[in-house]
Design an enzyme around this catalytic site. Structure first.
Site, PDB file in Angstrom:
ATOM      1  CB  SER A  90      -0.949   0.003   1.198  1.00  0.00           C
ATOM      2  OG  SER A  90      -2.016  -0.892   0.970  1.00  0.00           O
ATOM      3  CE  LYS A 121      -4.558   1.857  -0.671  1.00  0.00           C
ATOM      4  NZ  LYS A 121      -4.014   0.522  -0.408  1.00  0.00           N
ATOM      5  CB  SER A 152      -4.388   1.224   3.813  1.00  0.00           C
ATOM      6  OG  SER A 152      -3.566   0.761   2.777  1.00  0.00           O
TER       7      SER A 152
END
Length: 448
Positions: free
Chosen positions: A141, A144, A196
């Site tokens: 993640s 991101k 997330s």
């Protein structure tokens, strides 16, 4: 008559043999590469030399543990990203293992089990210490953060996005987007970074024009920043074909992201009111970063996990005038969780900053002008740059140095061809003279 015939044949064979012999002498042998003192001659079967100290995973992440990175039927597997000839950020960024300042007194307290990490000064971009900074890993993640910068650049935070069932169907961690729900880009951005949310990542990617276009924008931004180890395969960080990054690259991305106040505000927010959908009421989204509010001066960060990437982490803190950030990749929770490992690396970074020691590298502000060139390893000479073997059969003699354009007997072949020609002319003249003399005798005998 037999004797005359033999003399005739001999008269022709002698100059003919001389001609052939001279031609052989004049024929250049296949030119060989000129090997100067101190050089080794290469042949077509020898491989170019490589640096024996190549880092593990220098061109691609470790093999996946499941089928998440298999391409769709009919689609090829992406090739590994080219390895720059020179490591981005300086020569020491191409080193393997621990990369620490020379003469530094500070030391890391406790075990750091993450495979790769970087400690950097967010203001100056100086890399204070690292471990395998350009080793290629998976971001989970942490990718991101790259998506967030694209969103901040291209979308208005007050734009309203309608949730879809496809958003809700995303795998992994979700913030709770539902079909028909109304969300601002700001709410989705904060949920993306605080919790997330993979559903928030999908909704934002759709707002950017769809997942393929969002990925194109993310990868274009990575190249713009000089993050040549990075390729986003999914906007959320879920494993996908060709997914790749490095601790150095994510340090670049995090530093670029922290220049946007919206990003800095999002990762530093502890809780957020998030709207519901349909009959589902709104609720609070809680930041999942365990160092927020617990580590002195912590300004925020991002966590990540997938089966292939394992645990990943990025975070930063400020003490006095120093702002330090850490990135950890492919970590395990034993013996210490990644948040704890991050706090120890932050302590180490602040100690190095206090010593005012010279850093080991630099986070670039943008991609180097020279594009990456396919190499055999981090900071090693590429195969295309090494001396290529010469195919003697295809060598153009005109391009060879003068001492390579010789016959088997040196430079004497050409003169011998000239001598053979003279010998032929002389032999022919003698033969023709004898022939005329014999014809004259024959006429006298017939008349007499």
């Amino acid at each position: 008559m037999r004797f005359a015939a033999r003399r005739t044949v001999t008269a022709f064979l002698v100059p003919l043999c001389a001609l052939l012999f001279g031609a052989v002498l004049a024929t250049p042998v296949a030119a060989q590469p000129v090997v100067r003192k101190g050089q080794q001659q290469t042949t077509g079967t020898q491989a170019p030399s490589q640096n024996s100290a190549q880092c593990q995973n220098h061109d691609r992440p470790p093999p996946p543990v499941d089928t998440s990175e298999e391409p769709k039927p009919g689609q090829p597997s992406p090739e590994p990203l080219p390895v720059p000839k020179e490591p981005v950020g300086g020569t020491r960024m191409g080193e393997c293992g621990l990369v620490v300042p020379n003469g530094a007194k500070a030391a890391i307290a406790g075990d750091i089990t993450s495979a790769s990490w970087v400690i950097a000064d967010l203001d100056t971009g100086e890399v204070l210490a690292a471990k395998d900074p350009h080793a290629r890993e998976r971001p989970a993640s942490l990718i991101k953060t790259l998506l967030a910068v694209v969103v901040i650049r291209e979308l208005r935070l007050d734009e309203v996005v309608t949730g879809t069932q496809e958003d809700a169907n995303q795998e992994g961690t979700k913030v709770g987007i539902g079909p028909g729900g109304q969300y601002t880009v700001r709410q989705l951005l904060f949920a993306l970074l605080m919790r997330s949310g993979n559903d928030a990542a999908h909704a934002l990617a759709a707002q950017l024009g769809g997942v393929p276009k969002a990925l194109d924008k993310m990868n274009a931004l990575a190249k713009e920043l000089g993050a040549f180890d990075t390729r986003a395969a999914t906007p959320s960080g879920l494993d996908g074909p060709g997914m790749s990054t490095s601790a150095y690259d994510l340090s670049l991305v995090f530093r670029a992201a922290m220049k946007h106040k919206e990003f800095a505000e999002a990762i530093g927010t502890k809780s957020l009111d998030f709207p519901g959908y349909g009959t589902k009421p709104g609720y609070k989204v809680i930041n999942d970063n365990k160092l927020l509010g617990r580590y002195q001066g912590f300004t925020g960060g991002k966590t990540g996990f997938t089966d292939d990437a394992r645990h990943t982490y990025v975070g930063g803190a400020k003490r006095g005038t120093a702002r330090i950030a850490v990135v950890l990749l492919r970590g395990e929770l034993n013996p210490n969780p990644l948040a704890e490992q991050a706090s120890r690396l932050l302590d180490y970074g602040f100690a190095l900053a206090a010593e005012n020691t010279k850093g080991v590298g630099q986070l670039v502000d943008h991609a180097p002008e020279a594009q990456p060139k396919q190499g055999t390893g981090l900071g090693t000479t590429s195969a295309s740059d090494s001396q290529q073997p010469t195919n003697a059969a295809n060598t153009n003699n005109d391009a060879l140095p003068p001492d390579a354009q010789r016959s088997a007997f040196g430079n004497f072949g050409a003169p011998l061809v000239g001598l053979a020609g003279v010998a032929i002319l002389v032999s022919f003249a003698l033969w023709f003279r004898r022939k005329r003399a014999r014809a004259a005798r024959a006429r006298r005998v017939a008349a007499g």
